[in-house]
Design an enzyme around this catalytic site. Sequence first.
Site: not given
Length: 659
Positions: A406, A450, A466
């Site tokens: 991520c 994250h 995202d």
Amino acid sequence: MKQLSRAAVLWQLAAFFATLAPHLSWLPFWLIALAIITPGIRLMIYSGRWPLPHWSVKLVLVLAVIGGLLLTFTRETGMAATVSLLIAGLALKMIEIYHRRDALVLLYVSLFVSGTAFLFHQSILMALYALFNLVLIIAALNSIYQDPLRNDWLRPLKRSLRLLGFALPLMLVLFIVFPRIGPLWSVPMNQNAARSGLSDQMAPGDISRLTRSNDLAFRATFDGAVPPPQQRYWRSMVYGNYDGRTWSRVSRGDQFRLADVELISDATPLAYEVVFEASNNPWLVALDQPSAAPAGSFLTKGNAPLRYRPVDRRISYQSSALLDYRLQPDLTDFDREIYLQLPEGSDPRSRELAERWRQESGTDDAAIVRRAFELFNAEFTYTLTPPQLSGDRVDAFLFDSRQGFCGHFAGALTFLLRSAGIPARVVAGYQGGEWNEREAYLTVRQYDAHAWVEYWQQDEGWIRVDPTAAVAPERVSQQADQLFADDPAFLADTPMARLQFGNAWMLDIRRQIDALNFSWNRWVLNYQGQQMQLLKDLLGEVNLTRLALLFIVPFVLVMALVAWIQLGGRRRPRDPLERALERLLDGFAKRGYRRESRESIQAFSKRMASDFPSMAGELRALANCDEAVRYAARPDGRKALLAAIKACYRALKTIKAPA
């Protein structure tokens, strides 16, 4: 006598290993080996097979331990090094215990070390284990005052349980009455190990390393409807600066020049409570977007919660979130400059790609975001073990490796958006979590860490996107433990934790234990706020006099009970042999035959044999057994004497007492 009995030695070993057990998860291997070897040496010395070590051997061992501690720990490891030093001292002390004073040193230090276990574990199971450990240590203390020739294994344990039984009421009163105050001093734990997992800067691959840990980050309960997994974004850190290698928070000086954040929403705030684990860092977590700062903290210019002091212990705080919002719809020129900043000359291929997208998309910023998502979805791989990047790192990721976690995707998207003239920033925190239905709370662990992106649009403010969802949408909709369960890199630092996955009954047991710990932690943390109301319910009016009585009355009752038991113990011997003999002598006294103050058992038995001929055999056996115990010191003499006394008492009961 100062020499120790066999039972005392074994009680010491039991107390030592019980004290050591809670620390096995973090102690260095060589120190664990030392703690196992030295008790073995202790047993060999006690049995007479080995002599006590020469002072030179002790000196070598001490120097070796000091060297091991210096090589294993650094100045920043803080309390872990201190506790290791104490445990090493306990282990070395094992090999030179011979007299009572040596055992006292070992057990007194064991009491202190047993308390240090709460620096590393604060669960209800740890509290129960500490109580069990305390029972063993007190039993060992009782055993060292026992006659060396008398190996009574259970008597020290019974005394230990009795003493703790007296202490428990007073402990409960102290818990209820005394206010919770902060420590007079604070000793830091391992400063290098930021146990929250997040740092004030992020390089590609940093967050992926957190998936190797099963450590708890925090737990949360909600007053209203639980947000779905796609909305469980827990905001902790906002990165605005990029130096070509690392994303970091905006400098302190620039923070003061940034405009205040304006949060606009017509939605009803969602209230929740967080039980946050110690991290040694000042940043907290808040459900995106926080509408207010938790008590004892404030919201930064990036609308992330920051505490005034580091979180050096587990804390509980309440907050609220707006799931539908507009954040900072107007951006000042200075803010725009900060969130468009890029290092000069870095990553030319990525800049060229973003500029081409800008030309093709015109003024449509959302179209550029879509182009990036399409690129990630078509040609990129989501992995926990991305390759190392060097040189122009964004170029290397976008055009060469095309594999990342991520942090790679969030950093690359922010770079592309800034290159296209769109203010953007990286946000780090946690996403998802495991819902526990038993106690209705969310558990978030380090592997849930994250990173995502916020980009700014006129009148809309900061919009959360995202990029990981474009590559692996299941990362947002599924729990991280389910998504990564088959990846060998997942929980690589805690391989035993992997055993729970794929095993339904082990998973259920873990959730039950976790629910129990959560209820315990929440109750203990919230008790301070409920303490005054509880005292009002108990006392009616809280004042100094009533508080003193609430403490003094149980104390007097407990001490009176102790005094009554002790005085009663003097009137009636506690030893089974002495009690049986006293009962027999009372039986003779009722028949008019009293034992003289200087008369031995043998002489008394012979005198009674002439007056009670039917008991002559039993009385003769009693005299012989008493003589064997007093002079022959046979190991089984006490049992034979007790049997002889009971036989005499049974025979005496058949003879009626005079009217």
